[in-house]
Structure formats: C-alpha cells, structure tokens
Write a protein that holds these residues in place. Sequence first.
Motif, PDB file in Angstrom:
ATOM      1  N   UNK A 199      13.547  -6.792   4.444  1.00 43.95           N
ATOM      2  CA  UNK A 199      14.046  -5.412   4.499  1.00 43.95           C
ATOM      3  C   UNK A 199      13.526  -4.544   3.360  1.00 43.95           C
ATOM      4  N   UNK A 200      13.396  -5.074   2.151  1.00 45.44           N
ATOM      5  CA  UNK A 200      12.920  -4.270   1.024  1.00 45.44           C
ATOM      6  C   UNK A 200      11.404  -4.138   1.001  1.00 45.44           C
ATOM      7  N   UNK A 201      10.676  -4.902   1.832  1.00 49.97           N
ATOM      8  CA  UNK A 201       9.214  -4.780   1.891  1.00 49.97           C
ATOM      9  C   UNK A 201       8.831  -3.413   2.434  1.00 49.97           C
ATOM     10  N   UNK A 202       9.694  -2.855   3.264  1.00 55.49           N
ATOM     11  CA  UNK A 202       9.445  -1.529   3.827  1.00 55.49           C
ATOM     12  C   UNK A 202       9.454  -0.475   2.716  1.00 55.49           C
ATOM     13  N   UNK A 203      10.398  -0.577   1.780  1.00 51.08           N
ATOM     14  CA  UNK A 203      10.489   0.390   0.684  1.00 51.08           C
ATOM     15  C   UNK A 203       9.287   0.270  -0.247  1.00 51.08           C
ATOM     16  N   UNK A 204       8.877  -0.957  -0.564  1.00 49.52           N
ATOM     17  CA  UNK A 204       7.727  -1.152  -1.449  1.00 49.52           C
ATOM     18  C   UNK A 204       6.452  -0.637  -0.807  1.00 49.52           C
ATOM     19  N   UNK A 205       6.303  -0.855   0.487  1.00 47.85           N
ATOM     20  CA  UNK A 205       5.100  -0.404   1.188  1.00 47.85           C
ATOM     21  C   UNK A 205       5.008   1.112   1.221  1.00 47.85           C
ATOM     22  N   UNK A 206       6.148   1.777   1.342  1.00 49.18           N
ATOM     23  CA  UNK A 206       6.147   3.241   1.396  1.00 49.18           C
ATOM     24  C   UNK A 206       5.790   3.850   0.046  1.00 49.18           C
ATOM     25  N   UNK A 207       6.175   3.193  -1.026  1.00 49.38           N
ATOM     26  CA  UNK A 207       5.864   3.736  -2.353  1.00 49.38           C
ATOM     27  C   UNK A 207       4.361   3.651  -2.612  1.00 49.38           C
ATOM     28  N   UNK A 208       3.711   2.629  -2.097  1.00 56.16           N
ATOM     29  CA  UNK A 208       2.293   2.436  -2.360  1.00 56.16           C
ATOM     30  C   UNK A 208       1.414   3.248  -1.405  1.00 56.16           C
TER      31      UNK A 208
END
Length: 190
Positions: free
Chosen positions: A79-88
């Motif tokens: 679930x938190x991989x989505x947030x990290x991907x959006x920041x990059x």
Amino acid sequence: MQRLTREIEAPGSPALGIEGVIGVPQGAPVQLEIRLESVMEGVLVTGTAHASAEGECVRCLEPLELELDADFQEMFSYPDADDRGRAAEPADDAEDDEDRLFLEDGMFDLEPVLRDAVVLALPMQPVCQDDCPGLCSQCGVRLADDPDHHHDAVDIRWAALQGLAGTIQDGEKDEMSGAGDAGVDEKQEK
C-alpha cells in the motif's frame, strides 16, 4: 521466494468460466501451484490452476468435460509503494491505478486473477471432438450418430415445376409428347 500448493473450491457467482457455454462448476476442486516472490514494490505471484471444466459442444450440444491448466502472474503492491512511487514520478493515469492490486494486511485476493486466467484459458467454442459434424440443420439429428443422414431437398427454383408435374395426367403427357413430335416433323419438311 516461497512455493505453495493449495486446493480450493471454485467460486460461484459470477461463474468461473463462460456463462452458458463452459466453465468450472461452483464448488469444484481447483489445484493451485503458486510461487510468491518478494520484490521492491510488493509480491509477485506466479502460478498455475488445474481444474475440470464442464460444458457442452457448440456443434452437437453433447456434454463435455475438459481438463484445464490456467497460468497466471500478477504483482500485488505494498500500500505505501504507491505513495513512494508518486513522489519520485509524476502522477500516473487513473486507469493504471484501477488495474493495480494491493496487499491488505499481508494478504492478497487471488480470485479476480484466477477468474481472468481461467476464462482466458477456456475455449470460446468448445467441441467434443475436432471433427464433430454437429446437428442436422433441418431436423436436429446428431450427425455423428447417423453419418448417412440426409434430406431430399428440392431447389426452391424448381418447386413450382415439381407441383406442375404432379397435376399433369397420363393422357396429357401423351398429347404433349405428340405435339412435340409434330413440331419436329414440320421443321424437317422445311
């Protein structure tokens, strides 16, 4: 990496297959061979489902059973991989987000992946045998049971003449043949 083998019951609604044609019956055993691999974004699930599908031949309507092997592979993201991907990266398309599957409390729902894999592995037009002749288009007789089955069909272009032939009496036939002979004699004299 972890390998698992499980036997589950086929889900019911919607059916695991092509409705009204062929599918794995509800509650039928489905053998799963699964490989789980941990990757940076989540868990990559690769596997094969083995099941028996039931349906009917589209040519002769006889029941048939088919052994099915459906391969699948799907990424279940953290679930938190989505947030990290959006920041990059810049924002992804909304359609990409709808297609992504996520792990929830360390669990994943394999049913939609399994359903898609089984439906794609099923034949769209199942037949009992490759050379199934089907049913008679006029009376519905199964042609595999009676290979010499046929109907004497009259070409509709000749149907009116067939009716006319039945109305001519024997005497009229003789008169018509005599008239034809007279016409031939006249031509020979000229």
